[in-house]
Design a protein around this motif. Structure first.
Motif, PDB file in Angstrom:
ATOM      1  N   GLY A  75      37.905  44.035  38.511  1.00  0.00           N
ATOM      2  CA  GLY A  75      36.997  45.027  37.664  1.00  0.00           C
ATOM      3  C   GLY A  75      35.988  46.039  38.324  1.00  0.00           C
ATOM      4  N   GLU A  76      35.829  46.893  37.344  1.00  0.00           N
ATOM      5  CA  GLU A  76      34.986  48.036  37.775  1.00  0.00           C
ATOM      6  C   GLU A  76      33.846  48.166  36.836  1.00  0.00           C
ATOM      7  N   GLU A  77      32.408  48.184  37.235  1.00  0.00           N
ATOM      8  CA  GLU A  77      31.391  48.346  36.158  1.00  0.00           C
ATOM      9  C   GLU A  77      30.793  49.711  36.353  1.00  0.00           C
ATOM     10  N   ASP A  78      30.748  50.346  35.192  1.00  0.00           N
ATOM     11  CA  ASP A  78      30.119  51.600  35.187  1.00  0.00           C
ATOM     12  C   ASP A  78      28.653  51.684  34.813  1.00  0.00           C
ATOM     13  N   ASP A  79      27.959  51.246  35.793  1.00  0.00           N
ATOM     14  CA  ASP A  79      26.428  51.016  35.471  1.00  0.00           C
ATOM     15  C   ASP A  79      26.043  52.526  36.054  1.00  0.00           C
ATOM     16  N   ASN A  80      24.591  52.666  36.554  1.00  0.00           N
ATOM     17  CA  ASN A  80      24.243  53.871  36.911  1.00  0.00           C
ATOM     18  C   ASN A  80      25.312  53.945  38.215  1.00  0.00           C
ATOM     19  N   ASP A  81      25.365  53.021  38.808  1.00  0.00           N
ATOM     20  CA  ASP A  81      26.312  53.140  40.189  1.00  0.00           C
ATOM     21  C   ASP A  81      27.407  52.429  39.598  1.00  0.00           C
ATOM     22  N   ASN A  82      28.815  52.943  40.372  1.00  0.00           N
ATOM     23  CA  ASN A  82      30.082  52.142  40.146  1.00  0.00           C
ATOM     24  C   ASN A  82      29.939  50.690  40.939  1.00  0.00           C
ATOM     25  N   ILE A  83      30.212  49.750  40.308  1.00  0.00           N
ATOM     26  CA  ILE A  83      30.718  48.593  41.094  1.00  0.00           C
ATOM     27  C   ILE A  83      32.163  48.159  41.005  1.00  0.00           C
ATOM     28  N   TYR A  84      32.614  48.118  41.942  1.00  0.00           N
ATOM     29  CA  TYR A  84      34.256  47.786  42.174  1.00  0.00           C
ATOM     30  C   TYR A  84      34.048  46.287  42.627  1.00  0.00           C
ATOM     31  N   TYR A  85      34.652  45.435  42.066  1.00  0.00           N
ATOM     32  CA  TYR A  85      34.536  43.856  42.318  1.00  0.00           C
ATOM     33  C   TYR A  85      35.981  43.096  42.323  1.00  0.00           C
ATOM     34  N   ILE A  86      35.905  42.104  42.891  1.00  0.00           N
ATOM     35  CA  ILE A  86      37.269  41.131  42.927  1.00  0.00           C
ATOM     36  C   ILE A  86      36.526  39.849  42.564  1.00  0.00           C
ATOM     37  N   VAL A  87      37.125  39.167  41.512  1.00  0.00           N
ATOM     38  CA  VAL A  87      36.624  37.602  41.323  1.00  0.00           C
ATOM     39  C   VAL A  87      37.749  36.758  41.924  1.00  0.00           C
TER      40      VAL A  87
END
Ligand code: ATP
Ligand code: MG
Ligand code: MG
Length: 285
Positions: A75-87
């Motif tokens: 996933g990619e989270e569009d906060d104020n910063d981009n968070i790219y993550y693998i679960v």
């Protein structure tokens, strides 16, 4: 704590290296623990790193094997910063590195057992045309039941492992670097086989075959120095076990194991003959 995609609750940090941080998380939908690997913030705007991170997820997601950490989601989270993550599957235990540090060299039978598991994992990857490129005990997890799980796939393709300007995580890999990679060539399946051989040596002896002042001096030893004998440290190791280390770490890829299936074949019988010669296995009077 933080929640990703309204689903994954981040609990606490459990590891990390050059490129990513790994957290224990909770999947609130399936109500289970997961491991969440997130691209480090300083790379969240670097297209090359984002691309490499996505590729890591893609190559691992195509693999399904009991000795490879399963990917559940990306996933990619569009906060104020981009968070790219693998679960991924959370492996309760420790890395093989920590395991060796805590318990010392593994008894031959246990080392052979772990070696069988990780070789089987890499066989599966190679059948799917994926080269791991970063096989080392830090990337092998041992769960509470003694199952080995290979993780951290498909990274560092564009990185030259021999460069002295690399980050620590890449420098760490120089201990498992095949001669052809040390020479600056690209990794081939046989490069993974070489790394597997070094990991086997480390499990059996509790030490690394080559050390040195710098990454370059260690890389040179992979190119030029004979792999030290396991017997020097573990005198009663069967020659058949030693031979697997030697054949996996042959400098010339043409002299090395042709493929992982050959390693598996040797591992299947490696302890059988010598075991019968050992006192503890002789029949009671
Ligand atoms: P990179 O090399 O790309 O910078 P990394 O090496 O930091 O990434 P990983 O090797 O995937 O990332 O994970 C770092 C550490 O986190 C591992 O050595 C291990 O201690 C822990 N870890 C990783 N994945 C899991 C997992 N699925 N379950 C439990 N612990 C994990
Ligand atoms: Mg790693
Ligand atoms: Mg890594």
């Amino acid at each position: 704590g933080q929640v990703l995609n309204d689903r994954y609750k981040i609990l606490n940090a459990i590891g990390g290296g050059g490129m990513a941080n790994v957290y224990l998380g909770h999947d609130t939908i399936l109500d289970r623990k997961v491991a969440i690997k997130a691209l480090r913030m300083e790379y969240a705007h670097d297209e090359e790193f984002i691309e490499r991170f996505r590729r890591e997820a893609q190559s691992t997601i195509s693999l399904s094997h009991p000795n490879i950490v399963s990917i559940y989601d990306v996933g990619e989270e569009d906060d104020n910063d981009n968070i790219y993550y693998i679960v991924m599957e959370y492996v309760r235990g420790m890395t093989l590195k920590q395991y060796i540090q805590q318990y010392g060299p593994l008894p031959a039978e246990e080392a052979v057992d772990v070696m069988k598991q990780i070789t089987s994992a890499i066989s599966h990857a190679h059948h799917n045309e994926i080269i791991h490129r970063d096989i080392k005990p830090q990337n092998i997890l041992i769960d509470n039941k003694g199952n080995a799980k290979v993780t951290d796939f498909g990274i560092a393709m564009a990185l030259s492992h021999t460069s002295v300007t690399q980050t620590n995580s890449v420098l760490g890999s120089v201990h498992y670097l095949s001669p052809e990679q040390a020479r600056g060539g690209t990794a081939i399946k046989k490069s993974d086989i070489y790394s597997l051989g070094i990991v086997f040596f480390e499990m059996l002896t509790g030490r690394l075959p080559f050390s040195g002042e710098s990454a370059v001096s260690i890389a040179l030893k992979h190119l030029q120095s004979k792999t030290p004998s396991v017997r020097r440290w573990i005198p009663d190791i069967p020659q058949s076990v030693e031979n697997v280390v030697l054949k996996a770490t042959a400098k010339n890829p043409f002299h090395r194991y042709e493929n992982t299936a050959q390693i598996e074949e040797d591992l299947a019988t490696v302890l059988l003959p010598s075991r019968m010669n050992e006192e503890k296995f002789s029949p009671p009077e």
